[in-house]
Design a protein around this motif. Structure first.
Motif, PDB file in Angstrom:
ATOM      1  N   ARG A   1      54.306  -1.144  29.107  1.00  0.00           N
ATOM      2  CA  ARG A   1      55.440  -0.408  29.671  1.00  0.00           C
ATOM      3  C   ARG A   1      55.484  -0.438  31.190  1.00  0.00           C
ATOM      4  N   ASP A   2      54.352  -0.326  31.838  1.00  0.00           N
ATOM      5  CA  ASP A   2      54.340  -0.267  33.292  1.00  0.00           C
ATOM      6  C   ASP A   2      53.746  -1.517  33.933  1.00  0.00           C
TER       7      ASP A   2
ATOM      8  N   PRO B   1      56.604  15.904  29.153  1.00  0.00           N
ATOM      9  CA  PRO B   1      57.070  15.243  30.376  1.00  0.00           C
ATOM     10  C   PRO B   1      56.009  14.314  30.942  1.00  0.00           C
ATOM     11  N   CYS B   2      56.449  13.179  31.472  1.00  0.00           N
ATOM     12  CA  CYS B   2      55.521  12.239  32.092  1.00  0.00           C
ATOM     13  C   CYS B   2      54.939  12.848  33.371  1.00  0.00           C
TER      14      CYS B   2
ATOM     15  N   ALA C   1      68.663   5.659  37.643  1.00  0.00           N
ATOM     16  CA  ALA C   1      69.383   6.934  37.577  1.00  0.00           C
ATOM     17  C   ALA C   1      70.498   6.992  38.615  1.00  0.00           C
TER      18      ALA C   1
ATOM     19  N   LEU D   1      65.751  12.389  37.459  1.00  0.00           N
ATOM     20  CA  LEU D   1      65.537  11.914  36.098  1.00  0.00           C
ATOM     21  C   LEU D   1      64.181  12.393  35.601  1.00  0.00           C
ATOM     22  N   ARG D   2      64.166  13.054  34.445  1.00  0.00           N
ATOM     23  CA  ARG D   2      62.916  13.541  33.865  1.00  0.00           C
ATOM     24  C   ARG D   2      62.604  12.736  32.608  1.00  0.00           C
ATOM     25  N   THR D   3      61.522  11.997  32.646  1.00  0.00           N
ATOM     26  CA  THR D   3      61.132  11.137  31.538  1.00  0.00           C
ATOM     27  C   THR D   3      60.098  11.842  30.659  1.00  0.00           C
ATOM     28  N   PHE D   4      60.228  11.666  29.350  1.00  0.00           N
ATOM     29  CA  PHE D   4      59.288  12.256  28.406  1.00  0.00           C
ATOM     30  C   PHE D   4      58.510  11.160  27.685  1.00  0.00           C
ATOM     31  N   GLU D   5      57.242  11.430  27.408  1.00  0.00           N
ATOM     32  CA  GLU D   5      56.424  10.565  26.574  1.00  0.00           C
ATOM     33  C   GLU D   5      56.492  11.071  25.138  1.00  0.00           C
TER      34      GLU D   5
ATOM     35  N   ALA E   1      56.528  11.368  36.945  1.00  0.00           N
ATOM     36  CA  ALA E   1      57.988  11.360  37.072  1.00  0.00           C
ATOM     37  C   ALA E   1      58.400  11.230  38.540  1.00  0.00           C
TER      38      ALA E   1
END
Length: 311
Positions: free
Chosen positions: A28-29, A291-292, A95, A240-244, A295
């Motif tokens: 992913r990263d 939440p990541c 975003a 932008l709030r990213t969730f795992e 972020a």
């Protein structure tokens, strides 16, 4: 990859060819942009990958190394390109990009002016938004930066939709040849208020303008400059709030008051159908989201406005 023919019609080539740009996806990263060359190889922790094995495969393919490791070969979409491009300047991320394209009302056929080009993150998304019949004219005062951006646009397949110019928009303004022709103008400048007058002359009646600034003091001065010829002035900060999301186990406790799910884990007495008391502690697989930790926070402020119509 994204490809444009002579009539600026944007299409998507599904098969990888020699000379194409691909995004090699490890996880992913961890991604990187690689230009396919039949005689070349890619070496990473998963082994050695021959480019010749990639040619002819569709984008999205999983390819194996000499050690049995694998990577995915993805198309250089604007979203992925933003994540792997070389940072010659600070860039806009997904975003902010998606928000401003919507608020600027950019559609296929639009003519868009941009200053400055920077690393070309936004420009690539603008090109896709105006395709197949629109065009993006982008300007940067730094000649080498403009040349590098021009090469990137050719590599990602949007070269015929983008014209890169070298010009100090703050000091000289936009070229007069675009006067009254632009549907939208985007400014990413240290002193955007110096370019507001010129931008207004470029816009069609009721055209839209957006200025990106990292500091609120820049926003204040820009808004003051916009008041005379623009209306509907608005400023936004997009967070932008990213969730795992992953599967895990959650303790389930059965008590006298019924089923409860939560933390911390616990043991309750449970009465069986015969009335005896037994100890029960169980867990079941469930989907968890949190939440990541990494972020992204503040990137900048987006100030939008619309050119006043002549009465």
């Amino acid at each position: 990859m994204l490809c444009s023919d002579g009539e600026k019609k944007l299409s998507f080539c599904r098969s990888i060819k020699d000379g194409d740009l691909v995004i090699v996806y490890e996880k992913r990263d961890v991604m990187k942009a690689v230009k396919v060359c039949e005689a070349s190889v890619l070496q990473n922790r998963f082994g050695v990958f021959k480019h010749s094995d990639w040619i002819g495969k569709p984008f999205g393919s999983k390819v194996l190394s000499n050690k049995g490791g694998f990577v995915y070969l993805l198309a250089p979409t604007p979203e992925l390109w933003t994540l792997v491009l070389s940072h010659r300047t600070q860039i806009l991320y997904i975003a902010d990009i998606s928000f401003l394209i919507t608020y600027l009302e950019i559609v296929p056929g639009s003519l868009v002016l941009e200053s400055g080009t920077g690393s070309g993150s936004l420009t690539t998304s603008l090109a896709r938004a105006v395709a197949p019949t629109g065009h993006v004219y982008t300007f940067d005062f730094h000649q080498q930066r403009a040349a590098s951006a021009r090469e990137d646009f050719q590599s990602t397949g949007v070269g015929s939709l983008v014209t890169v110019g070298v010009r100090d928009i703050q000091g000289e303004g936009f070229p007069d040849e675009y006067s009254g022709l632009a549907d939208s103008v985007f400014l990413d400048l240290p002193q955007p208020w110096l370019a507001i007058l010129s931008a207004g002359k470029m816009l069609k009646q009721d055209g839209t303008l957006c200025s990106f600034s990292p500091c609120i003091e820049q926003v204040q001065r820009t808004c003051e400059a916009l008041k005379s010829n623009f209306r509907d002035i608005r400023t936004f900060e997009v967070l932008l709030r990213t969730f795992e999301v992953h599967e895990g186990k959650m303790d389930i406790c059965q008590g006298d008051e019924g089923l409860s799910v939560g933390s911390p884990p616990c043991k309750r007495r449970q009465r069986s159908s015969e009335g005896s008391t037994v100890q029960d502690s169980s867990s079941s697989p469930t989907i968890k989201a949190k939440p990541c930790a990494d972020a992204r926070g503040h990137t900048g402020y987006l100030t939008f406005s619309r050119l006043k119509c002549l009465s």
